[in-house]
Design a protein around this motif. Structure first.
Motif, short mmCIF file in Angstrom:
data_model
loop_
_atom_site.label_atom_id
_atom_site.label_comp_id
_atom_site.label_asym_id
_atom_site.label_seq_id
_atom_site.Cartn_x
_atom_site.Cartn_y
_atom_site.Cartn_z
N SER A 1 0.82 -1.21 0.00
CA SER A 1 0.00 0.00 0.00
C SER A 1 0.85 1.26 0.00
O SER A 1 0.34 2.37 -0.07
CB SER A 1 -0.92 0.01 1.23
OG SER A 1 -0.15 -0.06 2.42
N SER A 2 2.18 1.08 0.10
CA SER A 2 3.10 2.21 0.07
C SER A 2 4.12 2.00 -1.04
O SER A 2 4.28 0.90 -1.56
CB SER A 2 3.82 2.37 1.41
OG SER A 2 4.62 1.24 1.68
N ALA A 3 4.83 3.07 -1.37
CA ALA A 3 5.75 3.03 -2.50
C ALA A 3 7.15 2.60 -2.12
O ALA A 3 8.12 2.97 -2.77
CB ALA A 3 5.79 4.40 -3.17
N ILE A 4 7.24 1.79 -1.07
CA ILE A 4 8.53 1.28 -0.64
C ILE A 4 8.37 -0.18 -0.24
O ILE A 4 7.34 -0.57 0.30
CB ILE A 4 9.10 2.12 0.53
CG1 ILE A 4 10.55 1.73 0.82
CG2 ILE A 4 8.22 2.03 1.75
CD1 ILE A 4 11.25 2.69 1.76
N CYS A 5 9.37 -1.00 -0.55
CA CYS A 5 9.27 -2.43 -0.28
C CYS A 5 10.61 -2.94 0.23
O CYS A 5 11.63 -2.82 -0.44
CB CYS A 5 8.86 -3.18 -1.56
SG CYS A 5 8.62 -4.95 -1.34
N GLU A 6 10.58 -3.50 1.43
CA GLU A 6 11.77 -4.08 2.02
C GLU A 6 11.46 -5.53 2.40
O GLU A 6 11.13 -5.82 3.56
CB GLU A 6 12.21 -3.30 3.25
CG GLU A 6 13.54 -3.77 3.81
CD GLU A 6 14.03 -2.88 4.94
OE1 GLU A 6 15.18 -3.05 5.35
OE2 GLU A 6 13.26 -2.01 5.40
N PRO A 7 11.52 -6.42 1.43
CA PRO A 7 11.14 -7.81 1.70
C PRO A 7 12.12 -8.52 2.61
O PRO A 7 13.33 -8.51 2.37
CB PRO A 7 11.12 -8.44 0.31
CG PRO A 7 12.08 -7.63 -0.48
CD PRO A 7 11.96 -6.22 0.05
N SER A 8 11.60 -9.15 3.66
CA SER A 8 12.47 -9.85 4.61
C SER A 8 13.10 -11.08 3.98
O SER A 8 14.15 -11.56 4.43
CB SER A 8 11.66 -10.26 5.84
OG SER A 8 10.56 -11.09 5.47
#
Length: 234
Positions: A196-203
């Motif tokens: 839902s936000s323009a940032i992605c930090e996949p674990s």
């Protein structure tokens, strides 16, 4: 005589119904128009999107309770061209989204487009029988797969506004309305994340910078822009 009277009555009845339907349709539908800037106008602005060249197209979407799309070329004169969307149902709540992404360092590779431009109008409620104007301010955005936070590299994917001030931090994009994102990381395998936000930090990915990343922006399920950054641009 009765037959003639009956036929004449049918003619008047049909004409009346046609007029009623036509008027009803006019009241039940509205129009939205938007002015698209020319390449010359962009060149005078602070928008780096002024690098538009011949053959570049801008995409205009209607999203919300009603959906439509048009693709038009940039023109190169002093007059902004107007794009019109007709026959939108009255009462529909819609937004106009304008997007454009363009070649960067390697125009021969169509997918090498980590820079783009997007603008979203305020919500418009369609009024039957009226023409309404949508106002959109387009801003440059970019996709990266390697972001430094507090001086330390963080392996994340991020869509951010491109600033003319190189000393200011790049802020994550924030778009109004029903907006969502999808980030796809590709290397030896493909992994996608909807956010839902323009940032992605996949674990599950510890070294995002060595991945090719594709970011898609959606409004109400409609894809309006796709940006791509290869792994050697991290």
């Amino acid at each position: 005589m009765k037959v003639k009277f009956f036929l004449a009555s049918l003619v008047f009845l049909f004409a009346g119904l046609t007029t009623f339907v036509s008027c009803s349709l006019g009241k039940d539908e509205g129009t939205v128009k938007i002015a698209i800037p020319s390449r010359s106008a962009l060149a005078r602005s602070r928008n780096s999107a002024a690098r538009a060249v011949d053959g570049e197209y801008i995409s205009i979407f209607i999203v919300g309770d009603y959906e439509d799309k048009k693709t038009v070329p940039f023109i190169d004169d002093e007059t902004a061209q107007t794009v019109t969307f007709d026959s939108i149902p009255a009462g529909a709540a819609v937004r106009v989204v304008c997007t454009w992404n363009y070649p960067t360092y390697d125009p021969e590779e169509d997918d090498n487009r980590h820079l783009g431009c997007i603008g979203v109008s305020d919500e418009i409620v369609i009024v039957g029988g009226e023409e309404q104007t949508a106002r959109v301010v387009m801003k440059d955005i970019a996709l990266t797969n390697d972001v430094a936070i507090d001086g330390s590299p963080s392996r994340i994917a991020k869509l951010f506004y491109v600033s003319d001030d190189s000393d200011s931090p790049y802020s994550c994009i924030s778009l109004p309305g029903s907006c969502s994102y999808e980030f796809t990381f590709t290397r030896f395998e493909t992994i996608s994340f909807k956010t839902s936000s323009a940032i992605c930090e996949p674990s599950s990915i510890t070294q995002a910078s060595i991945f090719n990343v594709t970011a898609r922006i959606f409004f109400d399920g409609t894809e309006v822009l796709k940006l791509y950054v290869p792994d050697d641009m991290g």
